[in-house]
Every structure is written in structure tokens, then in C-alpha cells.
Design a protein around this motif. Structure first.
Motif, PDB file in Angstrom:
ATOM      1  N   CYS A 120       0.828  -1.215   0.000  1.00 50.25           N
ATOM      2  CA  CYS A 120       0.000   0.000   0.000  1.00 50.25           C
ATOM      3  C   CYS A 120       0.862   1.266   0.000  1.00 50.25           C
ATOM      4  O   CYS A 120       0.637   2.187  -0.797  1.00 50.25           O
ATOM      5  CB  CYS A 120      -0.922   0.012   1.223  1.00 50.25           C
ATOM      6  SG  CYS A 120      -2.332  -1.090   1.102  1.00 50.25           S
ATOM      7  N   GLN A 121       1.844   1.299   0.878  1.00 49.11           N
ATOM      8  CA  GLN A 121       2.652   2.505   0.995  1.00 49.11           C
ATOM      9  C   GLN A 121       3.541   2.719  -0.222  1.00 49.11           C
ATOM     10  O   GLN A 121       3.763   3.858  -0.656  1.00 49.11           O
ATOM     11  CB  GLN A 121       3.481   2.457   2.277  1.00 49.11           C
ATOM     12  CG  GLN A 121       2.623   2.567   3.534  1.00 49.11           C
ATOM     13  CD  GLN A 121       3.453   2.717   4.806  1.00 49.11           C
ATOM     14  OE1 GLN A 121       4.619   3.077   4.760  1.00 49.11           O
ATOM     15  NE2 GLN A 121       2.839   2.421   5.938  1.00 49.11           N
ATOM     16  N   LEU A 122       4.038   1.649  -0.802  1.00 47.84           N
ATOM     17  CA  LEU A 122       4.808   1.784  -2.036  1.00 47.84           C
ATOM     18  C   LEU A 122       3.920   2.295  -3.166  1.00 47.84           C
ATOM     19  O   LEU A 122       4.345   3.120  -3.983  1.00 47.84           O
ATOM     20  CB  LEU A 122       5.430   0.440  -2.422  1.00 47.84           C
ATOM     21  CG  LEU A 122       6.583  -0.056  -1.551  1.00 47.84           C
ATOM     22  CD1 LEU A 122       6.950  -1.488  -1.916  1.00 47.84           C
ATOM     23  CD2 LEU A 122       7.806   0.850  -1.699  1.00 47.84           C
ATOM     24  N   THR A 127       5.826   6.492  -7.559  1.00 47.45           N
ATOM     25  CA  THR A 127       7.055   6.773  -8.300  1.00 47.45           C
ATOM     26  C   THR A 127       7.472   5.507  -9.049  1.00 47.45           C
ATOM     27  O   THR A 127       7.089   4.396  -8.648  1.00 47.45           O
ATOM     28  CB  THR A 127       8.191   7.201  -7.363  1.00 47.45           C
ATOM     29  OG1 THR A 127       8.487   6.116  -6.459  1.00 47.45           O
ATOM     30  CG2 THR A 127       7.791   8.441  -6.570  1.00 47.45           C
ATOM     31  N   PRO A 128       8.238   5.633 -10.123  1.00 45.81           N
ATOM     32  CA  PRO A 128       8.651   4.442 -10.868  1.00 45.81           C
ATOM     33  C   PRO A 128       9.381   3.419 -10.002  1.00 45.81           C
ATOM     34  O   PRO A 128       9.150   2.216 -10.111  1.00 45.81           O
ATOM     35  CB  PRO A 128       9.562   5.001 -11.962  1.00 45.81           C
ATOM     36  CG  PRO A 128       9.096   6.401 -12.160  1.00 45.81           C
ATOM     37  CD  PRO A 128       8.675   6.875 -10.805  1.00 45.81           C
ATOM     38  N   SER A 129      10.284   3.905  -9.118  1.00 42.33           N
ATOM     39  CA  SER A 129      11.047   2.969  -8.285  1.00 42.33           C
ATOM     40  C   SER A 129      10.135   2.270  -7.289  1.00 42.33           C
ATOM     41  O   SER A 129      10.266   1.058  -7.049  1.00 42.33           O
ATOM     42  CB  SER A 129      12.160   3.713  -7.550  1.00 42.33           C
ATOM     43  OG  SER A 129      11.633   4.730  -6.719  1.00 42.33           O
ATOM     44  N   ALA A 130       9.195   3.017  -6.682  1.00 44.48           N
ATOM     45  CA  ALA A 130       8.281   2.404  -5.713  1.00 44.48           C
ATOM     46  C   ALA A 130       7.385   1.380  -6.403  1.00 44.48           C
ATOM     47  O   ALA A 130       7.116   0.305  -5.834  1.00 44.48           O
ATOM     48  CB  ALA A 130       7.439   3.488  -5.040  1.00 44.48           C
ATOM     49  N   LEU A 131       6.932   1.693  -7.611  1.00 45.23           N
ATOM     50  CA  LEU A 131       6.088   0.747  -8.332  1.00 45.23           C
ATOM     51  C   LEU A 131       6.856  -0.522  -8.690  1.00 45.23           C
ATOM     52  O   LEU A 131       6.329  -1.631  -8.584  1.00 45.23           O
ATOM     53  CB  LEU A 131       5.547   1.408  -9.601  1.00 45.23           C
ATOM     54  CG  LEU A 131       4.607   0.562 -10.463  1.00 45.23           C
ATOM     55  CD1 LEU A 131       3.382   0.125  -9.670  1.00 45.23           C
ATOM     56  CD2 LEU A 131       4.178   1.335 -11.711  1.00 45.23           C
ATOM     57  N   GLY A 156      -5.667  -3.340  -4.915  1.00 45.87           N
ATOM     58  CA  GLY A 156      -6.370  -2.264  -5.602  1.00 45.87           C
ATOM     59  C   GLY A 156      -5.522  -1.016  -5.726  1.00 45.87           C
ATOM     60  O   GLY A 156      -5.484  -0.368  -6.774  1.00 45.87           O
ATOM     61  N   LEU A 157      -4.806  -0.663  -4.639  1.00 47.16           N
ATOM     62  CA  LEU A 157      -3.930   0.508  -4.683  1.00 47.16           C
ATOM     63  C   LEU A 157      -2.795   0.311  -5.680  1.00 47.16           C
ATOM     64  O   LEU A 157      -2.394   1.252  -6.378  1.00 47.16           O
ATOM     65  CB  LEU A 157      -3.374   0.794  -3.293  1.00 47.16           C
ATOM     66  CG  LEU A 157      -4.347   1.423  -2.294  1.00 47.16           C
ATOM     67  CD1 LEU A 157      -3.731   1.466  -0.906  1.00 47.16           C
ATOM     68  CD2 LEU A 157      -4.707   2.835  -2.734  1.00 47.16           C
ATOM     69  N   LEU A 158      -2.261  -0.889  -5.741  1.00 45.72           N
ATOM     70  CA  LEU A 158      -1.198  -1.169  -6.703  1.00 45.72           C
ATOM     71  C   LEU A 158      -1.727  -1.026  -8.131  1.00 45.72           C
ATOM     72  O   LEU A 158      -1.030  -0.490  -9.010  1.00 45.72           O
ATOM     73  CB  LEU A 158      -0.645  -2.573  -6.484  1.00 45.72           C
ATOM     74  CG  LEU A 158       0.457  -3.021  -7.463  1.00 45.72           C
ATOM     75  CD1 LEU A 158       1.639  -2.062  -7.439  1.00 45.72           C
ATOM     76  CD2 LEU A 158       0.912  -4.444  -7.139  1.00 45.72           C
ATOM     77  N   ALA A 159      -2.944  -1.483  -8.369  1.00 44.14           N
ATOM     78  CA  ALA A 159      -3.540  -1.342  -9.700  1.00 44.14           C
ATOM     79  C   ALA A 159      -3.684   0.128 -10.075  1.00 44.14           C
ATOM     80  O   ALA A 159      -3.382   0.533 -11.201  1.00 44.14           O
ATOM     81  CB  ALA A 159      -4.897  -2.040  -9.751  1.00 44.14           C
ATOM     82  N   VAL A 160      -4.121   0.951  -9.126  1.00 40.20           N
ATOM     83  CA  VAL A 160      -4.274   2.382  -9.386  1.00 40.20           C
ATOM     84  C   VAL A 160      -2.913   3.016  -9.685  1.00 40.20           C
ATOM     85  O   VAL A 160      -2.766   3.820 -10.610  1.00 40.20           O
ATOM     86  CB  VAL A 160      -4.948   3.088  -8.200  1.00 40.20           C
ATOM     87  CG1 VAL A 160      -4.951   4.595  -8.395  1.00 40.20           C
ATOM     88  CG2 VAL A 160      -6.370   2.579  -8.016  1.00 40.20           C
ATOM     89  N   ALA A 161      -1.897   2.648  -8.873  1.00 41.82           N
ATOM     90  CA  ALA A 161      -0.559   3.206  -9.084  1.00 41.82           C
ATOM     91  C   ALA A 161      -0.016   2.816 -10.445  1.00 41.82           C
ATOM     92  O   ALA A 161       0.597   3.639 -11.145  1.00 41.82           O
ATOM     93  CB  ALA A 161       0.376   2.726  -7.979  1.00 41.82           C
TER      94      ALA A 161
END
Length: 748
Positions: A120-122, A127-131, A156-161
Motif C-alpha cells: 500500500c505505501q509503495l 514513483t517508478p522505483s516504488a512501483l 487495488g492501490l497497486l492497480a491504481v498506481a
């Protein structure tokens, strides 16, 4: 704090192959490929047991067994708990970088709470590195068959990111996998992905509609509405999928979804009708725009300036600059009878009867009697900066540069600060000047922009880059890129695509490759255009093998989809050199992948056949084109599939047919040449008789006049002779043109 680990290097075979081919270009330019993050199409494996229904299905967890893990964990339980507690404390303090470091050093897999929070926090960092880090966690869990440890919120948050970063394919795959595994994402998550897909290219809008349907189908399976309350579509979700329909011009699907909104207790808002304006523009129904505005006023939906700007932009798109000016002028005068003004402007517009049934349901007011009094605007809406800028774009589209620059000067002298030019206004003027090659004036506008305290952005500089490249001023383009970076504005894929294309214009494939590598070194993901433009650079410079290597890299990149344009660019590279066998192999390969050749593909193949001097191949190509045009039917294909409609109909252009006819005339295939020119005339294309007459006289004027040919040989030429005489007749040459020679030859 931990630095982002460097990406894994490409295979040595790829580097050595590419470097060998490119060595002759520039010994100082290195060629390297950066590997792409792998996309997991299926996130949940079959090892997870069936999910059980709970009070909150979006957080359903699968029953697990520790034996499913593929790794052996020898860490003692107290030691594991200590690691997990440290990780959880860091996450609670929002120290994501430190938490990531602890995660990478942990000898065991953290507990579900820690993993979900970390993802979630990533994702929140966006950011590209966090993703990339979040994706690596997904990849590890998938490898160890432990993806059930993550909850629906984190996925879900990862999908949005991922969607925000432009990786819509990955975002879509996450949500689809969640649905297959019994997870229901929150409406805010899945609607955000639908919105991004709807606005993306390729098949994005279609995928947006499919994703919307997948979610709503899953929701309907739950009998209790309260169980799926957080996942049910809201008005924003419907607006996103309606936007996809508008982008595709799908009126029937738009109506179906629009009528479905009340079933989910969703009411259309102003954005819904703004999307409807886009739909009218997409299907070229200018006559309906005023009815959309009237419907908004009739339903007492609060009007916004975006709606009025959309109307102005739509009329400009239709080329009706007068109507756009009338709207702005009426707003300047404080008039509220805008609907009446628009009705008067479009009184001579005739509706398209084919679409009326759909819009009679969407806009019942279009059938009101002729004496109907149009509604008034609820208040006065004075034009603002965006409105003037929209009209300015109309002047630019019409080629009226003086009007565009004049409006900028007028806006700068306005007393009302709400009408002063902003960065969009200045960028529009710069774009207009760049379009006519006035780069010095464009530079002066940029200086005025800075003087007025308006900050230039990436789009402004991208337009300047395009202008310098079009003027073949690559040195100034490089200076503009440096100035852009020094100003704190980071270039994007569009910036580098423009520079790569500029290198093509000056035949600098080494420079194109250098810009491509620089883009990837900056962490900018190449787009489909990036790959195809670099392929074009190598194709134009006569290096199809390097273009092929770029194509292979494109196929491996999960963020882009190889389309017909990429195939055509690859085929063109080999066609330019007359390399017929590789071209034929590639066309067969693309067919197997379900990509059918178009006019450009066949045009490259025809040119390649001409260069290779293999006219027999032209006859095979002509037969295939006749099949695709419906002139003949391939019975074998029909018998297997029951229909040949799966292959799209082809409409050849003048270039393709002229090339085939040229080949046939030169090879004395006059019967086929007559077929081709007859088809050209059916399509309304005028064949070049002058050229074919010259070829005939130069190459075939004495083909039947040999005095020493045997009777048997002359008999074999009878059919060919008839075709030649028929072709002469079509050219306008009388049959007696060579009559004396033929008669003499026959009497011998």
C-alpha cells in the motif's frame, strides 16, 4: 535509505548481436537494452483454496497451508516475530524506505499485515522505483504461491498506481486476477483503472468496457447489496465507462450503460453530459450539441465552464468557427439565451436518421415541438482564460496565425485577471508559430511567457523540440532539451520520440539510438511510438536486422502492445532492400498472431517483389488481394470456419495497385494487368496509361515479330498475343499498330 537496485543486464547474446550490427554507425555510441519488469497476468494460483463468504467480500481471504510455500524457512518463530514487529513499526511511522530495507534483508516472508501495508505505501508513493518494488513483491509472492497473503486494498492501490504510471495492462491484469480469485476491489480502485483505460490508445477503451462488465457481473452474483456496497459502481465509474464508449463512438453501448445507471442508484451529472458532447462530436452529430445543453438546463444540473468550453471545442472540431465565436461573444455580452443562438447557428443542419433512435432516448427534448422556447442559462458566464484559449486553438486550426497572436496580445492587456493568458495560452501560440516554421517568433513568445511570470511546462518544450526537428536544427533541439532539464522540467517519452524522429529526418540512426538509450537511462519507459520510431530509423538507413532486434525487444516489453504499425515498420525495412524471403516469413508470422496485413503491408511486399525482380510473386499477391477485397472466395477457409468474415475487408489504394500493374506490364502478364487496371477504374482510380504505354513500347513492341520463331512456339504465344492486343486496345493503341510486322511474321 536504500538506493534502487540496478535493473538486471540484458543477455550477452542480445548485446553482442546488436553491437556487431551497429559497429559501423558510430564506434562511440553504445547499444544497450534494459530488461522490463515482468507482468503477472494471473496473480492467484490454483493452490489457494476456495474463498469463503464473509461480511466484507472485498477482504475475503483464502484458507492456506504453510506447506504451499516453495521456500524453506529455518528462522525461529521469535526471530520472525521480531523482524515483523520492526517492519510493522516502520510502516506505522510511514518510514517506507527503511521498511523496504528491512523487507529486503529479512530471511523470511513477512506476515500478511506487513506485506499488505508495504505494498500500500509503495503504491501511495506513486514513483517508478516504488512501483517496481511493489511489483517485485507481487512477483515473489506469485513465485512462492503466497499471493493470498495480500488483501484487496493493497492490490487495488497497486492497480491504481500502475494505471497512473501508464502501465494500464499491468493494472488491468491485477484487477482481473482479483476477480477470478474472489476478491472485489473498491469502486475507487477499479473505476480509476477503467478511467485510465478509456483514455488510453490501442484497445484501451474496449478493455475499459470489458473490465466494467467483469466487475458488475461479479457484483450481481452477491444476493445482499450490503456485502458489495464498497464495490458497486458509482456515477464516476459510469462516467469512466461512458467515456470509453464515446471514444469508440459506440452509441448503442452508451445508451445501454446510461439507462443502467438508475438501477445502481446513480444519477447523471454534468460530467456525464460533457461525455455525451464528446460522443456527439465523435459520431459527427453537430446538430445534437444544442440539445445536450438544453437537457442539462432542463434537468437543472449545475452548469460548469468545462461544458461551455467543450461546446466551443466541438464546434471548432466541426470546422464551424463562426458558431464558436458566437458562443464566446454572447458570453462577453452577458447573454443567457445561448441555446437560441446555437439553434439559429445550426438551423440548416439535418439530423442523421440512423442515430436518431438512440438519441431520442438520451435526449427526449430533441422531439419537442418547433414552438418550444429554449431554456436560458441560470446566470451570466463571462469567458475566462480557458475559453479564450479554446477559441485561439480554433484560429490556429484555421491557419489564422495573426488572429492567434492578436488574441494573445489582447488577453495580456485585459483588466480582468481571470482572462490573462496562462501556460496553455502561451503554449498554443508557440505551437501555432512552430507549425509555420517561425521558430524565432516562437522563442520570443517563450521569453514573453517567462517575463509575465508564467512557467513553461513539458508540453511547451516538447513543441519547441518538434519545431527544431522539423526545421532539421538538431543542435538547437539538443540545446532546448538541455534548457528544459536545467529548468527543472523532466523530459518524457514524447520528448525523446520527437528527437528520435528528428534524427530520422537527417538520416542519423546512431543519434536516434543514442536518444533511445538516454531515455531509458533516465528511467523513462519507451512507448509503442518509441519502439516503432527507432525501428523506422534503422529501416530507413538500410539496417533491417537492427530494426528486427528493436521489434524483438518490443515484443518482450509487457507495457506496450505490438500492433500492425510495428509489423509494417519491420517489413518495410527488409522490403527496401528487396529481401523477399524475410518479408514473406514475417507476413506469415503476423497472420499466425491474428494480425492481418493492410494496404501498407501489401504495398511494401509489392515494392519488394519489384526490387527482387520476381514477377511471379506479384500474381500470388494479386490473388490474395482479390480474396481480401471479396472478388474471389477462398472456399477452404469458408468450409473450416463457416465464414470468411473474420478477415477484414481490404480496400487497396492507388500506390499498391499501380505497383502491381507496373510489375505485370513489365513481365508481359497482360491478362493480369488488365484485371488490375479494370479494378482500379472500378474504385475510381485513374490508371497511368502514359506510363504503361511507354513500358509497352520500350519492352514489348517486337515480342511477336520474330521471323525465325517456329510454328509451335508461335502457337504457344497465341493466348499471350491476344492479351497483349487487348492491353494495347485499352491503352488506346490500335490493333494495327504492329499489324504489318505481325502479318509479315505470319506469312513467313
Amino acid at each position: 535509505m536504500i538506493a534502487k537496485p540496478p535493473p538486471p543486464p540484458p543477455s550477452s547474446s542480445t548485446i553482442s548481436t546488436l553491437s556487431h550490427h551497429h559497429h559501423t554507425l558510430n564506434s562511440t555510441t553504445s547499444l544497450h537494452w534494459v530488461s522490463h519488469p515482468q507482468s503477472s497476468v494471473k496473480l492467484f494460483t490454483s493452490t489457494s483454496s476456495t474463498n469463503t463468504t464473509t461480511a466484507n467480500p472485498s477482504r475475503v481471504k483464502a484458507a492456506t497451508n504453510s506447506s504451499t510455500s516453495l521456500t524453506t524457512d529455518t528462522t525461529t518463530k521469535p526471530h520472525r516475530d521480531s523482524y515483523d514487529e520492526t517492519l510493522l513499526n516502520l510502516l506505522r511511522q510511514r518510514k517506507t524506505e527503511d521498511a523496504w530495507l528491512v523487507y529486503t534483508q529479512s530471511p523470511h516472508l513477512p506476515n500478511p499485515t506487513c506485506l499488505s501495508r508495504l505494498v500500500c505505501q509503495l503504491s501511495y508513493q506513486n514513483t517508478p522505483s516504488a512501483l517496481t518494488r511493489a511489483q517485485s513483491i507481487i512477483q515473489r509472492l506469485r513465485h512462492e504461491r503466497q499471493l493470498h497473503r495480500l488483501d484487496a486494498n493493497s492490490l487495488g492501490l497497486l492497480a491504481v498506481a500502475a494505471a497512473k504510471s501508464g502501465d494500464t495492462l499491468y493494472a488491468n491484469s491485477i484487477l482481473k486476477s482479483m476477480l477470478r480469485s474472489g476478491y472485489l476491489p473498491h469502486v475507487k480502485a477499479w473505476s480509476a483503472v477503467v478511467s485510465r483505460l478509456a483514455a488510453s490508445g490501442d484497445d484501451g477503451p474496449k478493455e475499459a468496457i470489458k473490465l466494467f462488465r467483469s466487475v458488475t457481473r461479479t457484483i450481481r452474483k452477491f444476493p445482499e447489496r450490503t456485502m458489495v456496497m464498497n464495490s458497486r459502481p458509482d456515477t464516476a465509474a459510469y462516467n469512466a465507462v461512458l467515456n470509453a464508449c464515446a471514444n469508440l463512438g459506440w452509441t448503442d453501448k452508451f445508451l445501454q450503460l446510461f439507462e443502467e445507471m438508475p438501477e445502481n442508484k446513480c444519477e447523471p451529472d454534468i460530467l456525464t453530459y460533457n461525455v455525451m458532447i464528446k460522443l456527439c462530436a465523435r459520431i459527427e452529430r453537430k446538430d445534437l450539441l444544442v440539445f445536450v445543453l438544453e437537457r442539462i438546463l432542463e434537468k437543472e444540473i449545475p452548469l460548469c465552464m468545462t461544458t461551455l468550453q467543450s461546446l466551443v471545442a466541438s464546434y471548432i472540431g466541426f470546422g464551424d468557427l463562426e458558431a464558436a465565436e458566437n458562443i464566446v461573444q454572447a458570453m462577453r455580452e452577458g447573454r443567457q439565451d445561448l441555446c437560441k443562438i446555437l439553434r439559429d447557428c445550426n438551423s440548416d443542419e439535418f439530423p442523421n436518421e440512423n442515430e436518431n433512435e438512440v438519441f431520442e432516448k438520451l435526449l427526449p427534448n430533441m422531439n419537442y415541438p418547433t414552438d418550444y422556447e429554449p431554456p436560458l442559462l441560470p446566470k451570466v458566464y463571462p469567458p475566462n482564460t480557458r475559453m479564450y484559449t479554446t477559441l485561439m486553438k480554433g484560429y490556429m486550426k484555421a491557419g489564422w496565425i495573426q488572429g492567434t497572436v492578436g488574441m494573445l496580445d489582447a488577453m495580456r492587456s485585459q483588466d480582468d485577471t481571470a482572462s490573462h493568458p496562462d501556460h496553455v495560452t502561451y503554449t498554443t501560440v508557440i505551437s501555432a508559430l512552430v507549425n509555420v516554421g517561425a521558430m524565432e517568433k516562437a522563442r520570443q513568445v517563450l521569453a514573453d511567457m517567462t517575463e509575465d511570470g508564467v512557467q513553461a511546462n513539458r508540453i511547451t518544450y516538447n513543441i519547441l523540440l518538434k519545431g527544431y526537428c522539423q526545421q532539421l536544427q538538431l543542435d538547437k533541439a539538443r540545446d532546448a532539451l538541455k534548457e528544459m532539464v536545467d529548468s527543472g522540467i523532466q523530459p518524457d517519452a514524447v520528448s525523446y520520440n520527437t528527437l528520435i524522429d528528428g534524427c530520422i529526418l537527417v538520416d542519423d540512426s546512431a543519434g536516434a539510438l543514442a536518444f533511445f538509450n538516454e531515455m531509458r537511462a533516465r528511467g523513462i519507459a519507451p512507448t509503442k511510438i518509441s519502439y516503432t520510431t527507432l525501428m523506422k530509423a534503422f529501416s530507413v538507413s538500410g539496417q533491417p536486422k537492427l530494426a528486427n532486434d528493436v521489434f524483438d525487444e518490443m515484443e518482450k516489453d509487457p507495457r506496450v502492445k505490438v500492433d500492425l504499425v510495428a509489423w509494417n515498420m519491420l517489413i518495410e525495412g527488409y522490403s527496401r532492400l528487396g529481401m523477399l524471403d524475410p518479408v514473406k516469413e514475417m507476413i506469415e508470422r503476423m497472420k499466425k498472431k491474428g494480425v492481418y496485413p493492410d494496404v501498407a503491408t501489401y504495398g511494401s511486399l509489392a515494392s519488394c517483389i519489384a526490387l527482387a525482380r520476381k514477377p511471379g510473386e506479384a500474381l500470388l499477391l494479386w490473388n490474395e488481394i482479390k480474396e481480401r477485397c471479396g472478388l474471389i472466395t477462398d472456399e477452404s477457409k469458408v468450409s473450416k470456419t463457416g465464414s470468411s468474415s473474420s478477415v477484414p475487408i481490404l480496400k487497396p489504394d492507388e500506390g499498391l495497385l499501380d505497383t502491381l500493374a507496373d510489375i505485370c506490364v513489365r513481365a508481359a502478364f497482360f491478362k493480369k494487368a488488365l484485371e488490375i487496371v479494370a479494378f482500379m477504374e472500378e474504385l475510381g482510380i485513374a490508371p497511368n496509361k502514359t506510363k504503361y504505354t511507354r513500358i509497352y513500347i520500350e519492352m514489348h513492341s517486337r515480342m511477336f515479330t520474330s521471323k525465325h520463331a517456329s510454328r509451335a512456339r508461335q502457337d504457344r504465344r497465341i493466348e499471350r498475343k491476344r492479351s497483349a492486343e487487348a492491353f494495347k486496345f485499352w491503352l488506346g493503341l490500335p490493333n494495327s499498330y504492329y499489324g504489318s510486322d505481325i502479318e509479315i511474321a505470319s506469312s513467313k
